[in-house]
Design a protein around this motif. Structure first.
Motif, PDB file in Angstrom:
ATOM      1  N   LYS A   1     -39.483   3.021  13.598  1.00 12.41           N
ATOM      2  CA  LYS A   1     -38.183   2.489  13.207  1.00 12.41           C
ATOM      3  C   LYS A   1     -38.080   2.417  11.690  1.00 12.41           C
ATOM      4  CE  LYS A   1     -35.071  -1.434  13.836  1.00 12.41           C
ATOM      5  NZ  LYS A   1     -34.752  -2.609  14.650  1.00 12.41           N
ATOM      6  N   ALA A   2     -37.013   2.964  11.132  1.00 13.46           N
ATOM      7  CA  ALA A   2     -36.853   2.995   9.679  1.00 13.46           C
ATOM      8  C   ALA A   2     -36.023   1.835   9.151  1.00 13.46           C
ATOM      9  CB  ALA A   2     -36.209   4.320   9.261  1.00 13.46           C
ATOM     10  N   GLU A   3     -35.117   1.291   9.974  1.00 10.68           N
ATOM     11  CA  GLU A   3     -34.172   0.286   9.489  1.00 10.68           C
ATOM     12  C   GLU A   3     -34.847  -1.084   9.368  1.00 10.68           C
ATOM     13  OE1 GLU A   3     -32.497   3.607  11.557  1.00 10.68           O
ATOM     14  OE2 GLU A   3     -33.707   1.962  12.369  1.00 10.68           O
ATOM     15  N   MET A   4     -34.623  -1.730   8.238  1.00 13.81           N
ATOM     16  CA  MET A   4     -35.042  -3.126   8.081  1.00 13.81           C
ATOM     17  C   MET A   4     -33.834  -3.994   8.413  1.00 13.81           C
ATOM     18  SD  MET A   4     -37.399  -5.290   7.545  1.00 13.81           S
ATOM     19  CE  MET A   4     -38.789  -4.500   6.740  1.00 13.81           C
ATOM     20  N   ASP A   5     -33.516  -4.073   9.711  1.00 14.82           N
ATOM     21  CA  ASP A   5     -32.366  -4.828  10.167  1.00 14.82           C
ATOM     22  C   ASP A   5     -32.803  -6.219  10.619  1.00 14.82           C
ATOM     23  OD1 ASP A   5     -33.666  -4.299  12.540  1.00 14.82           O
ATOM     24  OD2 ASP A   5     -32.151  -2.898  13.292  1.00 14.82           O
ATOM     25  N   ASP A   6     -31.887  -6.949  11.230  1.00 19.36           N
ATOM     26  CA  ASP A   6     -32.215  -8.321  11.642  1.00 19.36           C
ATOM     27  C   ASP A   6     -33.361  -8.350  12.647  1.00 19.36           C
ATOM     28  OD1 ASP A   6     -30.296  -9.363   9.996  1.00 19.36           O
ATOM     29  OD2 ASP A   6     -28.773  -9.590  11.567  1.00 19.36           O
ATOM     30  N   GLU A   7     -33.396  -7.380  13.552  1.00 20.25           N
ATOM     31  CA  GLU A   7     -34.491  -7.329  14.519  1.00 20.25           C
ATOM     32  C   GLU A   7     -35.832  -7.137  13.807  1.00 20.25           C
ATOM     33  OE1 GLU A   7     -35.977  -4.654  18.352  1.00 20.25           O
ATOM     34  OE2 GLU A   7     -35.107  -3.697  16.585  1.00 20.25           O
ATOM     35  N   ALA A   8     -35.870  -6.209  12.865  1.00 18.62           N
ATOM     36  CA  ALA A   8     -37.109  -5.939  12.139  1.00 18.62           C
ATOM     37  C   ALA A   8     -37.552  -7.152  11.334  1.00 18.62           C
ATOM     38  CB  ALA A   8     -36.924  -4.733  11.220  1.00 18.62           C
ATOM     39  N   ARG A   9     -36.603  -7.791  10.662  1.00 23.75           N
ATOM     40  CA  ARG A   9     -36.949  -8.980   9.879  1.00 23.75           C
ATOM     41  C   ARG A   9     -37.472 -10.097  10.777  1.00 23.75           C
ATOM     42  NH1 ARG A   9     -32.792  -6.985   6.434  1.00 23.75           N
ATOM     43  NH2 ARG A   9     -31.152  -7.757   7.817  1.00 23.75           N
TER      44      ARG A   9
ATOM     45  N   PHE B   1     -52.237   1.738  14.464  1.00 20.44           N
ATOM     46  CA  PHE B   1     -51.809   1.898  13.070  1.00 20.44           C
ATOM     47  C   PHE B   1     -50.300   1.972  12.932  1.00 20.44           C
ATOM     48  CE2 PHE B   1     -50.744   6.054  14.354  1.00 20.44           C
ATOM     49  CZ  PHE B   1     -50.029   6.664  13.330  1.00 20.44           C
ATOM     50  N   ASN B   2     -49.855   1.831  11.682  1.00 22.84           N
ATOM     51  CA  ASN B   2     -48.556   2.316  11.226  1.00 22.84           C
ATOM     52  C   ASN B   2     -48.774   2.920   9.838  1.00 22.84           C
ATOM     53  OD1 ASN B   2     -48.635   0.149   9.429  1.00 22.84           O
ATOM     54  ND2 ASN B   2     -46.978  -0.984  10.415  1.00 22.84           N
ATOM     55  N   GLY B   3     -47.701   3.165   9.102  1.00 22.27           N
ATOM     56  CA  GLY B   3     -47.854   3.865   7.830  1.00 22.27           C
ATOM     57  C   GLY B   3     -48.011   2.973   6.624  1.00 22.27           C
ATOM     58  N   SER B   4     -48.283   1.689   6.811  1.00 17.91           N
ATOM     59  CA  SER B   4     -48.425   0.766   5.679  1.00 17.91           C
ATOM     60  C   SER B   4     -49.800   0.916   5.016  1.00 17.91           C
ATOM     61  CB  SER B   4     -48.183  -0.673   6.149  1.00 17.91           C
ATOM     62  OG  SER B   4     -49.097  -1.033   7.155  1.00 17.91           O
TER      63      SER B   4
ATOM     64  N   ASP C   1     -45.372  -0.014  16.241  1.00 15.87           N
ATOM     65  CA  ASP C   1     -44.160  -0.104  15.424  1.00 15.87           C
ATOM     66  C   ASP C   1     -43.848  -1.578  15.170  1.00 15.87           C
ATOM     67  OD1 ASP C   1     -41.642   0.057  14.248  1.00 15.87           O
ATOM     68  OD2 ASP C   1     -41.096   1.835  15.416  1.00 15.87           O
ATOM     69  N   THR C   2     -44.242  -2.049  13.995  1.00 13.14           N
ATOM     70  CA  THR C   2     -44.105  -3.480  13.696  1.00 13.14           C
ATOM     71  C   THR C   2     -42.653  -3.904  13.538  1.00 13.14           C
ATOM     72  OG1 THR C   2     -44.513  -2.993  11.348  1.00 13.14           O
ATOM     73  CG2 THR C   2     -46.405  -3.671  12.678  1.00 13.14           C
ATOM     74  N   ARG C   3     -41.764  -2.989  13.199  1.00 13.42           N
ATOM     75  CA  ARG C   3     -40.350  -3.348  13.082  1.00 13.42           C
ATOM     76  C   ARG C   3     -39.697  -3.522  14.453  1.00 13.42           C
ATOM     77  NH1 ARG C   3     -37.923  -0.406   7.605  1.00 13.42           N
ATOM     78  NH2 ARG C   3     -39.671  -1.028   6.269  1.00 13.42           N
ATOM     79  N   LYS C   4     -40.368  -3.057  15.485  1.00 18.13           N
ATOM     80  CA  LYS C   4     -39.902  -3.286  16.860  1.00 18.13           C
ATOM     81  C   LYS C   4     -40.666  -4.420  17.531  1.00 18.13           C
ATOM     82  CE  LYS C   4     -38.313   1.419  17.876  1.00 18.13           C
ATOM     83  NZ  LYS C   4     -38.498   2.591  18.779  1.00 18.13           N
ATOM     84  N   GLY C   5     -41.642  -4.987  16.838  1.00 22.52           N
ATOM     85  CA  GLY C   5     -42.398  -6.096  17.397  1.00 22.52           C
ATOM     86  C   GLY C   5     -43.542  -5.694  18.311  1.00 22.52           C
ATOM     87  N   GLU C   6     -43.968  -4.433  18.256  1.00 22.86           N
ATOM     88  CA  GLU C   6     -45.027  -3.981  19.164  1.00 22.86           C
ATOM     89  C   GLU C   6     -46.372  -4.632  18.873  1.00 22.86           C
ATOM     90  OE1 GLU C   6     -43.034   0.419  20.041  1.00 22.86           O
ATOM     91  OE2 GLU C   6     -44.922   0.280  18.924  1.00 22.86           O
TER      92      GLU C   6
END
Length: 226
Positions: A206-214, A6-9, A32-37
């Motif tokens: 991860k909270a940041e929607m940075d280039d890695e997350a995008r 899961f995540n929090g979505s 953690d989908t923003r880290k690509g897990e």
């Protein structure tokens, strides 16, 4: 023990709600989908589509939130309406309509690049999301729950997305769907709902929607198919 990826979505949160409501013991596994897990080889064995939520119930793997809700309800016999035709109709309405249109509405409202003109796409998904909520609001006008006279997985499926209405459609949007809001408020007041929402806070995402997350979440921004 059942493993819950899961995540929090919204989609994982409605499954978390069912797990908390039913009292099923489970082990939460953070993705953690923003880290690509979601794209690790280990998780792709659980869900080849690389999305959360998913469960591993002693070797039985189920992915897609609405499939998981139905699987768990049939396994436990809890929160399962007796009118199967109506259950499937409204559960699939959420699965194939409300969820996808809501997701796209969020994307074009909050995450699409601001230096491009997305007016057509933004308006289409806002319109369709609003239309789906109007259908739901009309259905709930003269009934307390979505199917029959008792709280069920269909209400949980709706709640997962509907509690985020202002984020999708604007701060005043709930005023347009008073019957949906009534149901959302009733479910949100239940202690299992509070625990479902708080589950993510036991982990660090991860909270940041940075280039890695995008890059991990919006692959179309770096890969052109057509």
């Amino acid at each position: 023990m059942l493993k819950f990826y899961f995540n929090g979505s919204p989609n994982p949160t409605k499954v978390a709600l069912y797990l908390e409501e039913s009292g099923l013991p489970f082990e939460p596994v953070k993705i953690d989908t923003r880290k690509g897990e979601q794209f690790t080889p280990e998780f792709l064995k659980i869900n080849p589509n690389g999305k959360v939520p998913a469960i591993d119930d002693g070797g039985t793997i189920v992915f897609d939130s609405n499939a998981i809700l139905l699987y768990l309800a049939e396994k436990t016999g809890k929160f399962l309406p007796s009118n199967r035709a109506e259950l499937l109709s409204w559960l699939m309405f959420v699965a194939s309509g409300l969820g996808p249109f809501s997701g796209q509405a969020v994307h074009f409202k909050h995450f699409a690049p601001k230096d491009q003109n997305h007016d057509y796409a933004h308006n289409r998904y806002q319109y369709e999301t609003d239309r789906h909520y109007k259908v739901l609001d009309g259905h709930l006008k003269d009934r307390r729950y979505m199917v029959g006279d008792s709280y069920s997985i269909v209400d949980m499926a709706l709640w997962g997305w509907a509690r985020m209405v202002p984020f999708k459609l604007g701060d005043d949007a709930f005023a347009r769907y008073p019957n949906v809001k009534r149901l959302v408020d009733e479910i949100s007041a239940r202690p299992p709902a509070a625990r479902a929402i708080a589950l993510k806070d036991k982990f660090t995402f991860k909270a940041e929607m940075d280039d890695e997350a995008r890059r991990h979440m919006f692959g179309h921004m770096t890969t052109k198919v057509a």
